[in-house]
Design a protein around this motif. Structure first.
Motif, PDB file in Angstrom:
ATOM      1  N   UNK A  16     -62.186  58.803  54.537  1.00 48.14           N
ATOM      2  CA  UNK A  16     -62.001  59.739  53.421  1.00 48.14           C
ATOM      3  C   UNK A  16     -61.442  61.078  53.905  1.00 48.14           C
ATOM      4  N   UNK A  17     -61.926  61.570  55.037  1.00 51.88           N
ATOM      5  CA  UNK A  17     -61.414  62.833  55.582  1.00 51.88           C
ATOM      6  C   UNK A  17     -59.956  62.684  56.008  1.00 51.88           C
ATOM      7  N   UNK A  18     -59.609  61.564  56.633  1.00 51.52           N
ATOM      8  CA  UNK A  18     -58.225  61.343  57.057  1.00 51.52           C
ATOM      9  C   UNK A  18     -57.289  61.249  55.863  1.00 51.52           C
ATOM     10  N   UNK A  19     -57.719  60.601  54.780  1.00 52.02           N
ATOM     11  CA  UNK A  19     -56.886  60.509  53.578  1.00 52.02           C
ATOM     12  C   UNK A  19     -56.692  61.890  52.963  1.00 52.02           C
ATOM     13  N   UNK A  20     -57.744  62.691  52.922  1.00 50.39           N
ATOM     14  CA  UNK A  20     -57.619  64.040  52.362  1.00 50.39           C
ATOM     15  C   UNK A  20     -56.708  64.920  53.215  1.00 50.39           C
ATOM     16  N   UNK A  21     -56.764  64.793  54.515  1.00 52.33           N
ATOM     17  CA  UNK A  21     -55.906  65.597  55.384  1.00 52.33           C
ATOM     18  C   UNK A  21     -54.443  65.190  55.280  1.00 52.33           C
ATOM     19  N   UNK A  22     -54.193  63.897  55.014  1.00 50.34           N
ATOM     20  CA  UNK A  22     -52.818  63.411  54.979  1.00 50.34           C
ATOM     21  C   UNK A  22     -52.110  63.705  53.659  1.00 50.34           C
ATOM     22  N   UNK A  23     -52.822  64.128  52.636  1.00 50.20           N
ATOM     23  CA  UNK A  23     -52.180  64.415  51.355  1.00 50.20           C
ATOM     24  C   UNK A  23     -51.298  65.658  51.491  1.00 50.20           C
ATOM     25  N   UNK A  24     -50.061  65.592  51.007  1.00 48.16           N
ATOM     26  CA  UNK A  24     -49.161  66.748  51.160  1.00 48.16           C
ATOM     27  C   UNK A  24     -49.640  67.994  50.426  1.00 48.16           C
ATOM     28  N   UNK A  25     -50.340  67.821  49.326  1.00 49.36           N
ATOM     29  CA  UNK A  25     -50.726  68.993  48.530  1.00 49.36           C
ATOM     30  C   UNK A  25     -51.854  69.794  49.171  1.00 49.36           C
ATOM     31  N   UNK A  26     -52.524  69.248  50.193  1.00 46.99           N
ATOM     32  CA  UNK A  26     -53.601  69.990  50.840  1.00 46.99           C
ATOM     33  C   UNK A  26     -53.111  70.950  51.907  1.00 46.99           C
ATOM     34  N   UNK A  27     -51.829  70.954  52.202  1.00 47.72           N
ATOM     35  CA  UNK A  27     -51.294  71.854  53.225  1.00 47.72           C
ATOM     36  C   UNK A  27     -50.960  73.208  52.616  1.00 47.72           C
ATOM     37  N   UNK A  28     -51.212  74.239  53.384  1.00 45.45           N
ATOM     38  CA  UNK A  28     -50.968  75.605  52.924  1.00 45.45           C
ATOM     39  C   UNK A  28     -49.465  75.864  52.889  1.00 45.45           C
ATOM     40  N   UNK A  29     -48.975  76.377  51.772  1.00 47.39           N
ATOM     41  CA  UNK A  29     -47.566  76.719  51.620  1.00 47.39           C
ATOM     42  C   UNK A  29     -47.441  78.165  51.171  1.00 47.39           C
ATOM     43  N   UNK A  30     -46.343  78.782  51.565  1.00 48.18           N
ATOM     44  CA  UNK A  30     -46.128  80.172  51.202  1.00 48.18           C
ATOM     45  C   UNK A  30     -45.880  80.277  49.704  1.00 48.18           C
ATOM     46  N   UNK A  31     -46.501  81.241  49.084  1.00 47.96           N
ATOM     47  CA  UNK A  31     -46.340  81.470  47.660  1.00 47.96           C
ATOM     48  C   UNK A  31     -47.423  80.858  46.795  1.00 47.96           C
ATOM     49  N   UNK A  32     -48.158  79.869  47.308  1.00 51.74           N
ATOM     50  CA  UNK A  32     -49.200  79.253  46.488  1.00 51.74           C
ATOM     51  C   UNK A  32     -50.418  80.156  46.336  1.00 51.74           C
ATOM     52  N   UNK A  33     -50.662  81.014  47.314  1.00 53.01           N
ATOM     53  CA  UNK A  33     -51.808  81.912  47.197  1.00 53.01           C
ATOM     54  C   UNK A  33     -51.637  82.890  46.035  1.00 53.01           C
ATOM     55  N   UNK A  34     -50.381  83.223  45.695  1.00 55.32           N
ATOM     56  CA  UNK A  34     -50.143  84.154  44.601  1.00 55.32           C
ATOM     57  C   UNK A  34     -50.541  83.570  43.253  1.00 55.32           C
ATOM     58  N   UNK A  35     -50.553  82.242  43.138  1.00 52.62           N
ATOM     59  CA  UNK A  35     -50.933  81.602  41.880  1.00 52.62           C
ATOM     60  C   UNK A  35     -52.343  81.026  41.957  1.00 52.62           C
ATOM     61  N   UNK A  36     -53.103  81.443  42.950  1.00 57.24           N
ATOM     62  CA  UNK A  36     -54.486  81.009  43.054  1.00 57.24           C
ATOM     63  C   UNK A  36     -54.713  79.723  43.793  1.00 57.24           C
ATOM     64  N   UNK A  37     -53.733  79.250  44.565  1.00 56.38           N
ATOM     65  CA  UNK A  37     -53.876  78.015  45.327  1.00 56.38           C
ATOM     66  C   UNK A  37     -53.824  78.318  46.818  1.00 56.38           C
ATOM     67  N   UNK A  38     -54.780  79.112  47.253  1.00 54.83           N
ATOM     68  CA  UNK A  38     -54.883  79.415  48.662  1.00 54.83           C
ATOM     69  C   UNK A  38     -55.633  78.328  49.410  1.00 54.83           C
ATOM     70  N   UNK A  39     -56.016  78.585  50.657  1.00 52.70           N
ATOM     71  CA  UNK A  39     -56.739  77.570  51.434  1.00 52.70           C
ATOM     72  C   UNK A  39     -58.046  77.121  50.783  1.00 52.70           C
ATOM     73  N   UNK A  40     -58.798  78.060  50.214  1.00 59.15           N
ATOM     74  CA  UNK A  40     -60.073  77.687  49.594  1.00 59.15           C
ATOM     75  C   UNK A  40     -59.858  76.820  48.360  1.00 59.15           C
ATOM     76  N   UNK A  41     -58.888  77.181  47.534  1.00 58.22           N
ATOM     77  CA  UNK A  41     -58.620  76.417  46.311  1.00 58.22           C
ATOM     78  C   UNK A  41     -58.091  75.024  46.632  1.00 58.22           C
ATOM     79  N   UNK A  42     -57.216  74.916  47.613  1.00 58.70           N
ATOM     80  CA  UNK A  42     -56.720  73.596  48.014  1.00 58.70           C
ATOM     81  C   UNK A  42     -57.841  72.728  48.588  1.00 58.70           C
ATOM     82  N   UNK A  43     -58.759  73.350  49.290  1.00 57.07           N
ATOM     83  CA  UNK A  43     -59.907  72.596  49.797  1.00 57.07           C
ATOM     84  C   UNK A  43     -60.764  72.063  48.664  1.00 57.07           C
ATOM     85  N   UNK A  44     -60.953  72.880  47.625  1.00 56.27           N
ATOM     86  CA  UNK A  44     -61.740  72.435  46.469  1.00 56.27           C
ATOM     87  C   UNK A  44     -61.051  71.267  45.771  1.00 56.27           C
ATOM     88  N   UNK A  45     -59.726  71.330  45.633  1.00 60.27           N
ATOM     89  CA  UNK A  45     -58.997  70.234  45.000  1.00 60.27           C
ATOM     90  C   UNK A  45     -59.119  68.936  45.805  1.00 60.27           C
TER      91      UNK A  45
END
Length: 454
Positions: free
Chosen positions: A64-93
């Protein structure tokens, strides 16, 4: 709700990986419920059977951890923090998606358990395991929901811890080397001891020193050199369309777990050899044919497995180093550097798979086809879960590493590297890893089976 909406538009490969998590969670939940059903009629040995379910549980959580790490949407991207999708929010998702998959698997396990128990009718194999699962007694609901909630809770906690640590690491790395658009830079170049020294200062203000607007709306960056005279002003267009450049750190040092892994593996084999001299029974018998194995032997197996998991990254790093030895060409250099770079991401799951396969071979070598007590169906299910989850984890980690080096591969192709060279490098890496880890697995399995076969 956001996690559900994102799940509807995901790639079929991502959905297939989540189905693997659902299947693993269903298998672990079914094993736990079968242990509960057995304990209702045989309370004497039920705690031992429950302890043995921890091994498939650990394998399912790792998947389960490996599947979550391999998902592209869980990686931090520039600009996502401005819309509320920072590291903490991506972890929650990611944790929410993991919870949904594991809960769905536990629900499937409950339905299948009730079906085999005879509580649900109208389907094939109704009540086939009624005697084994204590069909004549009511199920304790508290125990059922507690056992079914173990896998989702542990998987969510492990996913959150792994992704939160990785998210903040990626965010700090990206912030340290990221070059954002529309940034004004003033640089001065000097010389000291025959080496060029570059001092760079960054400013977001167009009125900073060394930055002046041009007549055509562009920005002028003035670079001053010492002791040479200042160069002519260079005009740079104001709307810079270049995307941010993120440089991934290169692991210049070898993983530090190789000596500890070798030591733990040797200690585990030594403990197993010493404990095998006692021929008495064990307080923790293995399922099927393993009655009578001492508890210290099982402790030796555990130490050996932990040692192989710790030594996996170091062994893979050593494989890459050996590929580059003795004046390597482009092919061996590319394959070796890739193995060294991916040793931390793929080496640990590969070490776990090596430990699982060596333990399986050691257990299977102790018994022949003439034994009166073969392995039961639940033992076969548990072994299938452990081997399948660890093998799938290795494949998913390899896919994650491939996604991480996608930009490097694209740059190599744009620079004129033949596609055949890249494909041959993949074959060389795979053959090297198989050639090193296969004898290692066989050697550990043979050494683990020798004391028990006396």
């Amino acid at each position: 709700m956001l996690a559900l909406r994102l799940g509807r538009g995901t790639h079929p490969v991502v959905l297939f990986r989540r189905l693997l998590v659902v299947a693993a969670s269903a298998g672990v939940g079914f094993l736990l419920l079968c242990t509960l059903g057995w304990a209702m009629d045989h309370p004497a040995g039920s705690p031992i059977r429950l302890v043995w379910c921890l091994i498939p549980l650990a394998a399912a959580v790792q998947l389960a951890v490996a599947v979550a790490r391999a998902e592209p949407r869980t990686r931090v991207r520039s600009g996502l923090s401005a819309v509320g999708l920072g590291p903490a929010r991506l972890t929650v998702l990611a944790a929410t998606s993991t919870a949904i998959s594991c809960t769905l698997g536990s629900s499937v396990a409950l339905l299948f358990f009730l079906h085999l128990r005879g509580d649900l009718t109208g389907m094939p194999f109704d009540g086939e395991a009624a005697e084994l699962l204590a069909a004549g007694r009511p199920l304790p609901l508290g125990a059922v929901f507690t056992l079914l909630g173990v896998t989702p809770v542990v998987a969510v906690v492990a996913t959150a811890l792994a992704l939160r640590r990785r998210g903040y690491t990626e965010a700090r790395a990206a912030g340290a080397v990221q070059v954002a658009p529309r940034v004004r830079v003033a640089a001065s170049v000097g010389a000291a001891n025959g080496a060029s020294l570059v001092a760079v200062s960054v400013s977001d203000s167009p009125n900073a020193e060394g930055v002046s607007p041009a007549a055509d709306g562009s920005v002028v960056l003035t670079a001053t050199a010492s002791p040479a005279p200042a160069p002519a002003p260079v005009a740079v267009p104001a709307p810079m369309a270049v995307p941010p450049l993120v440089v991934a750190p290169y692991p210049v040092t070898a993983p530090s777990g190789l000596p500890w892994g070798v030591a733990l593996t040797a200690v585990g084999l030594a403990v197993e050899t010493y404990a095998s001299r006692d021929g008495g029974g064990s307080a923790m018998p293995l399922p099927g044919q393993f009655d009578g194995s001492p508890t210290a032997v099982l402790a030796g197996w555990a130490l050996t497995a932990v040692g192989l998991a710790l030594a996996g990254p170091g062994v893979m790093y050593l494989c890459g180093w050996l590929l580059q030895a003795m004046r390597p060409g482009a092919l061996r250099l590319l394959a070796g550097r890739t193995l060294m770079t991916e040793s931390r991401s793929i080496g640990r799951p590969l070490g776990v798979l090596c430990a699982v396969l060596s333990g399986t071979f050691a257990a299977a070598s102790l018994y022949g086809p003439a034994d009166d007590r073969p392995f039961g169906p639940l033992t076969a299910l548990g072994a299938t879960l452990v081997i399948g989850c660890t093998a799938a984890t290795v494949l998913i980690a390899a896919l994650e590493a491939r996604q991480a080096r996608a930009s490097v591969t694209e740059n190599l192709r744009l620079s004129g590297t033949p596609a055949s060279l890249l494909r041959t490098a993949v074959v060389v890496r795979t053959a090297t890893v198989v050639a090193v880890f296969t004898p290692l697995t066989w050697a550990v399995a043979a050494l683990a089976a020798i004391p028990l076969s006396r």
